[in-house]
Write an enzyme that holds these catalytic residues in place. Structure first.
Site, mmCIF file in Angstrom:
data_model
loop_
_atom_site.group_PDB
_atom_site.id
_atom_site.type_symbol
_atom_site.label_atom_id
_atom_site.label_comp_id
_atom_site.label_asym_id
_atom_site.label_seq_id
_atom_site.Cartn_x
_atom_site.Cartn_y
_atom_site.Cartn_z
ATOM 1 N N SER A 15 -56.774 24.373 -6.918
ATOM 2 C CA SER A 15 -57.828 23.999 -7.866
ATOM 3 C C SER A 15 -58.948 25.022 -7.761
ATOM 4 O O SER A 15 -59.166 25.603 -6.692
ATOM 5 C CB SER A 15 -58.383 22.608 -7.522
ATOM 6 O OG SER A 15 -59.552 22.342 -8.265
ATOM 7 N N TYR B 52 -61.254 15.927 -1.372
ATOM 8 C CA TYR B 52 -60.431 16.558 -2.408
ATOM 9 C C TYR B 52 -60.605 18.084 -2.375
ATOM 10 O O TYR B 52 -59.622 18.836 -2.353
ATOM 11 C CB TYR B 52 -60.795 16.016 -3.793
ATOM 12 C CG TYR B 52 -59.999 16.670 -4.907
ATOM 13 C CD1 TYR B 52 -58.703 16.276 -5.179
ATOM 14 C CD2 TYR B 52 -60.543 17.724 -5.654
ATOM 15 C CE1 TYR B 52 -57.958 16.899 -6.177
ATOM 16 C CE2 TYR B 52 -59.810 18.349 -6.646
ATOM 17 C CZ TYR B 52 -58.524 17.934 -6.907
ATOM 18 O OH TYR B 52 -57.787 18.564 -7.885
HETATM 19 N N1 LIG Z 1 -56.666 17.898 -14.345
HETATM 20 C C1 LIG Z 1 -57.545 18.662 -13.725
HETATM 21 O O1 LIG Z 1 -58.709 18.819 -14.156
HETATM 22 C C2 LIG Z 1 -57.143 19.423 -12.478
HETATM 23 C C3 LIG Z 1 -57.947 20.484 -12.043
HETATM 24 C C4 LIG Z 1 -57.578 21.189 -10.907
HETATM 25 C C5 LIG Z 1 -56.420 20.848 -10.231
HETATM 26 N N2 LIG Z 1 -55.660 19.815 -10.665
HETATM 27 C C6 LIG Z 1 -54.438 19.484 -9.905
HETATM 28 O O2 LIG Z 1 -53.321 19.494 -10.757
HETATM 29 C C7 LIG Z 1 -52.309 18.664 -10.182
HETATM 30 C C8 LIG Z 1 -51.727 17.777 -11.247
HETATM 31 O O3 LIG Z 1 -52.727 16.859 -11.662
HETATM 32 P P1 LIG Z 1 -52.904 16.423 -13.188
HETATM 33 O O4 LIG Z 1 -54.163 16.999 -13.699
HETATM 34 O O5 LIG Z 1 -51.657 16.716 -13.958
HETATM 35 O O6 LIG Z 1 -53.175 14.894 -13.007
HETATM 36 P P2 LIG Z 1 -52.354 13.618 -13.517
HETATM 37 O O7 LIG Z 1 -52.098 13.749 -14.977
HETATM 38 O O8 LIG Z 1 -53.126 12.444 -13.019
HETATM 39 O O9 LIG Z 1 -50.961 13.743 -12.745
HETATM 40 C C9 LIG Z 1 -50.893 13.525 -11.354
HETATM 41 C C10 LIG Z 1 -49.436 13.461 -10.944
HETATM 42 O O10 LIG Z 1 -49.381 13.243 -9.514
HETATM 43 C C11 LIG Z 1 -48.503 12.156 -9.270
HETATM 44 N N3 LIG Z 1 -48.954 11.445 -8.072
HETATM 45 C C12 LIG Z 1 -50.151 10.849 -7.861
HETATM 46 N N4 LIG Z 1 -50.195 10.262 -6.654
HETATM 47 C C13 LIG Z 1 -48.979 10.481 -6.093
HETATM 48 C C14 LIG Z 1 -48.402 10.139 -4.848
HETATM 49 N N5 LIG Z 1 -49.093 9.462 -3.921
HETATM 50 N N6 LIG Z 1 -47.142 10.548 -4.599
HETATM 51 C C15 LIG Z 1 -46.452 11.256 -5.501
HETATM 52 N N7 LIG Z 1 -46.955 11.623 -6.702
HETATM 53 C C16 LIG Z 1 -48.201 11.252 -6.991
HETATM 54 C C17 LIG Z 1 -48.580 11.296 -10.509
HETATM 55 O O11 LIG Z 1 -47.405 10.565 -10.611
HETATM 56 P P3 LIG Z 1 -47.372 9.176 -11.466
HETATM 57 O O12 LIG Z 1 -47.646 9.533 -12.872
HETATM 58 O O13 LIG Z 1 -45.983 8.672 -11.211
HETATM 59 O O14 LIG Z 1 -48.448 8.317 -10.881
HETATM 60 C C18 LIG Z 1 -48.695 12.320 -11.614
HETATM 61 O O15 LIG Z 1 -47.424 12.815 -12.005
HETATM 62 C C19 LIG Z 1 -52.958 17.900 -9.019
HETATM 63 O O16 LIG Z 1 -52.605 18.545 -7.812
HETATM 64 C C20 LIG Z 1 -54.452 18.098 -9.274
HETATM 65 O O17 LIG Z 1 -55.189 18.058 -8.071
HETATM 66 C C21 LIG Z 1 -55.980 19.088 -11.782
#
Ligand SMILES: NC(=O)c1ccc[n+]([C@@H]2O[C@H](COP(=O)([O-])OP(=O)(O)OC[C@H]3O[C@@H](n4cnc5c(N)ncnc54)[C@H](OP(=O)(O)O)[C@@H]3O)[C@@H](O)[C@H]2O)c1
Length: 157
Positions: free
Chosen positions: A29, A42
């Site tokens: 991130s 985080y």
């Molecule tokens: N969106 C942002 O602004 C942002 C910015 C920087 C970095 N990131 C990173 O990008 C990555 C993906 O996040 P996203 O933005 O796509 O968020 P998201 O749409 O909320 O997706 C999160 C994913 O993680 C899975 N997950 C959550 N808790 C889990 C657990 N305990 N065990 C296994 N899987 C789990 C969820 O599965 P389910 O759907 O089955 O719950 C979902 O597929 C993360 O590492 C996040 O930190 C996101």
């Protein structure tokens, strides 16, 4: 968060890295580049992802496996809803998941890909600030910016 972002990442990597070919992309991130006072755990776990993956990049050189730490900034996913902080996304430049994936693919297509990349020029510039300030100034400034963002995003946070 530590279990998911740190321990599981290490366990899965250790279990599979010897069998992997092609590309390994770990999602860090832009917040991994500096402390995040309102979400200390985080931010720290994402610093781990970044440093761990960059080390793997070096360790994997010459093996045929290409490793990349991909750092999105704020991105339009379910992230903010799930975290219960949808207000934080207000007034922030959000990228689409497609833009983030494009960044990763373009980076991996380079002749000599770097160990890590930040998606989005604005996000990249934000990560540079920590290089040009003291750690004290950096954490104070970032903390103040986060507080301001929370206040201006209104009630509900
Ligand atoms: N969106 C942002 O602004 C942002 C910015 C920087 C970095 N990131 C990173 O990008 C990555 C993906 O996040 P996203 O933005 O796509 O968020 P998201 O749409 O909320 O997706 C999160 C994913 O993680 C899975 N997950 C959550 N808790 C889990 C657990 N305990 N065990 C296994 N899987 C789990 C969820 O599965 P389910 O759907 O089955 O719950 C979902 O597929 C993360 O590492 C996040 O930190 C996101």
């Amino acid at each position: 968060q530590i279990g998911l972002n740190v321990a599981s990442l290490v366990d899965v990597t250790r279990a599979f890295i010897g069998q992997l070919t092609g590309v390994l992309v770990n999602i860090a991130s832009s917040l991994g580049y500096q402390p995040w006072p309102s979400a200390a755990v985080y931010g720290a776990t994402k610093a781990f992802v970044l440093n761990f993956t960059e080390a793997l990049w070096q360790e994997s050189r010459g093996t045929g496996l290409r490793v990349l730490a991909l750092s999105p900034g704020p991105t339009r996913t379910e992230f903010f809803d799930t975290a219960g902080s949808d207000n934080m996304a207000r007034g922030v430049r959000l990228q689409t998941p497609g833009q983030v994936v494009t960044t990763a693919l373009r980076t991996l297509d380079r002749r000599n890909p770097p160990p890590s990349v930040v998606s989005g020029t604005f996000n990249w510039v934000m990560t540079l600030t920590s290089r040009f300030t003291t750690r004290r100034a950096n954490v104070l400034a970032f903390g103040a910016m986060t507080q301001w963002q929370m206040r201006s995003s209104g009630p509900g946070h």
